[in-house]
Design a protein around this motif. Structure first.
Motif, PDB file in Angstrom:
ATOM      1  N   GLY A   1       9.810  -1.580   6.280  1.00 43.52           N
ATOM      2  CA  GLY A   1       8.891  -0.722   5.630  1.00 43.52           C
ATOM      3  C   GLY A   1       7.540  -0.773   5.666  1.00 43.52           C
ATOM      4  N   GLY A   2       6.969  -1.527   6.681  1.00 42.37           N
ATOM      5  CA  GLY A   2       6.119  -1.811   7.295  1.00 42.37           C
ATOM      6  C   GLY A   2       4.273  -1.089   6.197  1.00 42.37           C
ATOM      7  N   ASN A   3       4.873  -1.145   5.303  1.00 44.80           N
ATOM      8  CA  ASN A   3       3.312  -1.274   4.056  1.00 44.80           C
ATOM      9  C   ASN A   3       3.152  -1.982   3.152  1.00 44.80           C
ATOM     10  OD1 ASN A   3       6.159  -0.671   2.379  1.00 44.80           O
ATOM     11  ND2 ASN A   3       4.775   0.627   1.201  1.00 44.80           N
ATOM     12  N   ALA A   4       3.716  -3.601   3.619  1.00 45.89           N
ATOM     13  CA  ALA A   4       3.738  -4.461   2.290  1.00 45.89           C
ATOM     14  C   ALA A   4       4.017  -5.570   3.131  1.00 45.89           C
ATOM     15  CB  ALA A   4       4.873  -4.884   1.371  1.00 45.89           C
TER      16      ALA A   4
ATOM     17  N   VAL B   1      -4.341   0.829  -2.874  1.00 44.44           N
ATOM     18  CA  VAL B   1      -3.009  -0.193  -2.580  1.00 44.44           C
ATOM     19  C   VAL B   1      -2.182   0.394  -4.187  1.00 44.44           C
ATOM     20  CG1 VAL B   1      -2.946  -2.434  -3.652  1.00 44.44           C
ATOM     21  CG2 VAL B   1      -4.692  -1.987  -2.093  1.00 44.44           C
ATOM     22  N   THR B   2      -0.821   0.319  -3.861  1.00 47.09           N
ATOM     23  CA  THR B   2       0.315   0.343  -5.116  1.00 47.09           C
ATOM     24  C   THR B   2       0.769  -0.994  -5.636  1.00 47.09           C
ATOM     25  OG1 THR B   2       2.044   0.432  -3.433  1.00 47.09           O
ATOM     26  CG2 THR B   2       1.203   2.356  -3.865  1.00 47.09           C
ATOM     27  N   LYS B   3       0.461  -2.197  -5.265  1.00 42.45           N
ATOM     28  CA  LYS B   3       1.215  -3.365  -5.871  1.00 42.45           C
ATOM     29  C   LYS B   3       0.405  -4.660  -5.561  1.00 42.45           C
ATOM     30  CE  LYS B   3       5.222  -4.382  -6.243  1.00 42.45           C
ATOM     31  NZ  LYS B   3       6.639  -4.756  -5.997  1.00 42.45           N
ATOM     32  N   LEU B   4      -0.439  -5.778  -6.295  1.00 40.33           N
ATOM     33  CA  LEU B   4      -0.614  -6.665  -6.013  1.00 40.33           C
ATOM     34  C   LEU B   4      -0.797  -7.785  -6.824  1.00 40.33           C
ATOM     35  CD1 LEU B   4      -2.865  -7.923  -3.548  1.00 40.33           C
ATOM     36  CD2 LEU B   4      -4.502  -7.101  -5.787  1.00 40.33           C
ATOM     37  N   GLU B   5       0.439  -8.464  -5.962  1.00 41.45           N
ATOM     38  CA  GLU B   5       0.568 -10.337  -6.816  1.00 41.45           C
ATOM     39  C   GLU B   5       0.853 -11.544  -6.655  1.00 41.45           C
ATOM     40  OE1 GLU B   5       5.115  -9.292  -6.169  1.00 41.45           O
ATOM     41  OE2 GLU B   5       5.104  -8.052  -7.763  1.00 41.45           O
ATOM     42  N   PHE B   6       0.211 -11.874  -7.727  1.00 42.59           N
ATOM     43  CA  PHE B   6       0.281 -13.719  -6.922  1.00 42.59           C
ATOM     44  C   PHE B   6       0.653 -14.573  -7.451  1.00 42.59           C
ATOM     45  CE2 PHE B   6      -4.237 -11.144  -6.577  1.00 42.59           C
ATOM     46  CZ  PHE B   6      -4.349 -11.397  -6.035  1.00 42.59           C
TER      47      PHE B   6
ATOM     48  N   VAL C   1       0.640  -1.071   0.191  1.00 46.33           N
ATOM     49  CA  VAL C   1       0.124   0.024   0.409  1.00 46.33           C
ATOM     50  C   VAL C   1       0.692   1.268   0.108  1.00 46.33           C
ATOM     51  CG1 VAL C   1      -1.298  -1.016   1.376  1.00 46.33           C
ATOM     52  CG2 VAL C   1       0.153   0.008   2.182  1.00 46.33           C
ATOM     53  N   GLU C   2       0.061   2.316  -0.335  1.00 42.53           N
ATOM     54  CA  GLU C   2       0.847   3.631   0.082  1.00 42.53           C
ATOM     55  C   GLU C   2       1.586   4.175   0.863  1.00 42.53           C
ATOM     56  OE1 GLU C   2      -0.866   7.092  -0.891  1.00 42.53           O
ATOM     57  OE2 GLU C   2      -1.390   6.538  -2.395  1.00 42.53           O
ATOM     58  N   ASN C   3       3.086   4.180   0.736  1.00 39.68           N
ATOM     59  CA  ASN C   3       3.949   4.217   2.308  1.00 39.68           C
ATOM     60  C   ASN C   3       3.591   5.376   2.934  1.00 39.68           C
ATOM     61  OD1 ASN C   3       6.056   3.927   4.245  1.00 39.68           O
ATOM     62  ND2 ASN C   3       7.976   4.053   2.549  1.00 39.68           N
ATOM     63  N   THR C   4       2.588   5.949   3.335  1.00 37.17           N
ATOM     64  CA  THR C   4       2.271   7.334   4.559  1.00 37.17           C
ATOM     65  C   THR C   4       2.421   6.470   5.597  1.00 37.17           C
ATOM     66  OG1 THR C   4      -0.355   6.931   3.607  1.00 37.17           O
ATOM     67  CG2 THR C   4       1.541   8.518   2.571  1.00 37.17           C
ATOM     68  N   GLU C   5       1.412   7.583   6.482  1.00 38.49           N
ATOM     69  CA  GLU C   5       1.318   6.711   7.640  1.00 38.49           C
ATOM     70  C   GLU C   5      -0.393   6.581   7.335  1.00 38.49           C
ATOM     71  OE1 GLU C   5       1.583   8.614  12.798  1.00 38.49           O
ATOM     72  OE2 GLU C   5       2.185   9.996  11.508  1.00 38.49           O
ATOM     73  N   GLU C   6      -1.205   7.139   7.577  1.00 37.12           N
ATOM     74  CA  GLU C   6      -2.953   6.678   7.469  1.00 37.12           C
ATOM     75  C   GLU C   6      -2.506   5.513   6.965  1.00 37.12           C
ATOM     76  OE1 GLU C   6      -7.337   7.569   6.040  1.00 37.12           O
ATOM     77  OE2 GLU C   6      -4.863   9.288   5.389  1.00 37.12           O
ATOM     78  N   ALA C   7      -1.655   4.921   5.664  1.00 40.75           N
ATOM     79  CA  ALA C   7      -1.831   4.217   5.324  1.00 40.75           C
ATOM     80  C   ALA C   7      -1.419   3.003   5.978  1.00 40.75           C
ATOM     81  CB  ALA C   7      -1.331   3.431   4.067  1.00 40.75           C
ATOM     82  N   ARG C   8      -0.643   2.976   6.369  1.00 41.48           N
ATOM     83  CA  ARG C   8       0.497   2.069   7.323  1.00 41.48           C
ATOM     84  C   ARG C   8      -0.654   1.156   8.420  1.00 41.48           C
ATOM     85  NH1 ARG C   8       4.767   5.153   6.229  1.00 41.48           N
ATOM     86  NH2 ARG C   8       4.420   6.309   8.433  1.00 41.48           N
ATOM     87  N   THR C   9      -0.925   2.106   8.603  1.00 40.44           N
ATOM     88  CA  THR C   9      -1.972   2.483  10.265  1.00 40.44           C
ATOM     89  C   THR C   9      -3.153   1.620   9.911  1.00 40.44           C
ATOM     90  OG1 THR C   9      -1.497   4.141  11.022  1.00 40.44           O
ATOM     91  CG2 THR C   9      -2.854   3.565  11.668  1.00 40.44           C
ATOM     92  N   ALA C  10      -3.688   1.630   9.152  1.00 36.87           N
ATOM     93  CA  ALA C  10      -4.895   0.941   8.058  1.00 36.87           C
ATOM     94  C   ALA C  10      -4.314  -0.172   7.665  1.00 36.87           C
ATOM     95  CB  ALA C  10      -5.754   1.880   7.063  1.00 36.87           C
ATOM     96  N   PHE C  11      -3.441  -0.530   7.202  1.00 37.44           N
ATOM     97  CA  PHE C  11      -2.915  -1.858   6.588  1.00 37.44           C
ATOM     98  C   PHE C  11      -2.638  -2.568   8.090  1.00 37.44           C
ATOM     99  CE2 PHE C  11       0.859  -3.860   4.644  1.00 37.44           C
ATOM    100  CZ  PHE C  11      -0.096  -5.037   3.055  1.00 37.44           C
ATOM    101  N   LEU C  12      -2.205  -2.295   9.113  1.00 39.75           N
ATOM    102  CA  LEU C  12      -1.228  -3.206   9.882  1.00 39.75           C
ATOM    103  C   LEU C  12      -2.665  -3.954  10.688  1.00 39.75           C
ATOM    104  CD1 LEU C  12       1.640  -1.353  11.375  1.00 39.75           C
ATOM    105  CD2 LEU C  12       1.374  -3.100  10.001  1.00 39.75           C
ATOM    106  N   GLN C  13      -3.625  -2.851  10.885  1.00 45.72           N
ATOM    107  CA  GLN C  13      -5.209  -3.287  11.241  1.00 45.72           C
ATOM    108  C   GLN C  13      -5.597  -4.014  10.246  1.00 45.72           C
ATOM    109  OE1 GLN C  13      -7.281   0.352  12.043  1.00 45.72           O
ATOM    110  NE2 GLN C  13      -6.531   1.016  13.936  1.00 45.72           N
ATOM    111  N   LEU C  14      -5.576  -4.567   9.130  1.00 40.56           N
ATOM    112  CA  LEU C  14      -5.961  -4.499   8.684  1.00 40.56           C
ATOM    113  C   LEU C  14      -5.417  -6.394   8.206  1.00 40.56           C
ATOM    114  CD1 LEU C  14      -7.550  -4.352   4.672  1.00 40.56           C
ATOM    115  CD2 LEU C  14      -5.949  -6.188   5.652  1.00 40.56           C
TER     116      LEU C  14
END
Length: 316
Positions: free
Chosen positions: A264-267, A295-300, A232-245
């Motif tokens: 980095g905490g955003n992937a 989301v900036t990257k999604l890979e399978f 996800v985007e490497n911003t504090e807001e995005a990282r916080t929401a991402f970690l909760q998810l």
């Protein structure tokens, strides 16, 4: 495949009862490249030094095809240590001729072989220059030429690219790719990408033991798992929401083997249960959408050799 080297029950204990190797067995197959992997202290260098004849084992045997028990196998081996030593006042050509003489080649054979290998490893123009003026990549190429001077059946390399810059590393890897078509290679490395790129077989060590061994393709097939990579985007807001998810996703044991947060905490890398990739994908994508996380990257894909390595060396 034809067996070139069979190692059975190899152990090494140093003074103070420090056990570096514990009853290891493996086979090196002719014409194949094998990577020796493991964390620091796993026993890789001890194994290489014993195979190279620089260290005596406490117990066990090393058997080369076509050699009788007790025969010296060192003439069949070419060895490049992690930090090769050179006489800086020598030229590259002088050094190779000197190494050839130590291996029993005549002066005429040494001269011809030196010229051939200097050309082969890409430093023919520097053959008459003093080694003290060589770059790190040139010294590594010269070390390879020295290891090949007597046409060994087994080429043993200890971390051959670890001290090189990206350009030098790429050049040496390309050279090794050519050499693997001509001789059997065993090399230790901590760069998992290099092992996947170059090698046919792998030996993974931990605490003086071999925990996984075999052909890379067979190991991949046996241990393969679906993997999702989300960034996800490497911003504090995005990282916080991402970690909760991710905290919520981690509890979904019915879908995921493991959830590994990346630096980095955003992937995050999610190892998915077999046959559950569709369910896992829907869950993660729906939660990302519901929370509005950019989301900036999604890979399978599937697990890599690095994933297997981490799993092997971390388990008790």
């Amino acid at each position: 495949m034809m067996e070139l080297v069979a190692v059975e029950g190899l152990s090494k204990t140093f003074s103070g009862a420090t056990s570096a190797l514990q009853d290891i067995d493996f086979t090196l197959w002719e014409g194949r490249c094998t990577a020796l992997l493991g964390p620091n202290g796993a026993g890789k260098t001890t194994t290489i030094r014993i195979l190279s004849g620089l260290l005596q084992p406490s117990s066990g045997s090393i058997r080369f095809r076509d050699l009788k028990p007790g025969d010296d196998h060192r003439p069949l081996i070419g060895y490049l240590p992690q930090t090769p030593a050179f006489h800086g006042w020598m030229t590259g050509d002088e050094f190779l001729r000197y190494a050839a003489g130590l291996c029993g080649l005549t002066k005429r054979e040494a001269a011809a072989r030196s010229a051939e290998l200097l050309e082969r490893v890409g430093i023919a123009d520097a053959g008459r220059r003093r080694i003290a003026g060589y770059s790190g990549g040139m010294k590594q190429r010269l070390g390879l030429a020295q290891a090949l001077i007597h046409r060994p059946k087994l080429l043993i390399l200890d971390e051959p690219v670890s001290a090189l810059d990206p350009i030098g590393r790429r050049e040496v890897m390309q050279l090794l790719g050519e050499l693997k078509r001509e001789t059997t290679i065993l090399f230790s490395t901590h760069l998992l990408h290099d092992a996947e790129e170059l090698c046919d077989d792998v030996l993974i060590m931990k605490s003086g033991r071999i925990v996984i061994s075999g052909a890379i393709e067979d190991i991949r097939a046996a241990y393969r798992e679906p993997v999702m990579m989300v960034e996800v985007e490497n911003t504090e807001e995005a990282r916080t929401a991402f970690l909760q998810l991710i905290s919520g996703v981690s509890s979904s044991a019915q879908f995921f083997h493991s959830v590994r947060l990346q630096p980095g905490g955003n992937a995050v890398k999610l190892h998915v249960q077999h046959n559950q990739i569709d369910h896992a994908r829907r869950i993660v994508l729906q939660q990302l959408l519901d929370r509005g996380i950019p989301v900036t990257k999604l890979e399978f894909g599937s697990t890599t050799l690095e994933d297997l390595f981490m799993k092997a060396v971390q388990r008790v």
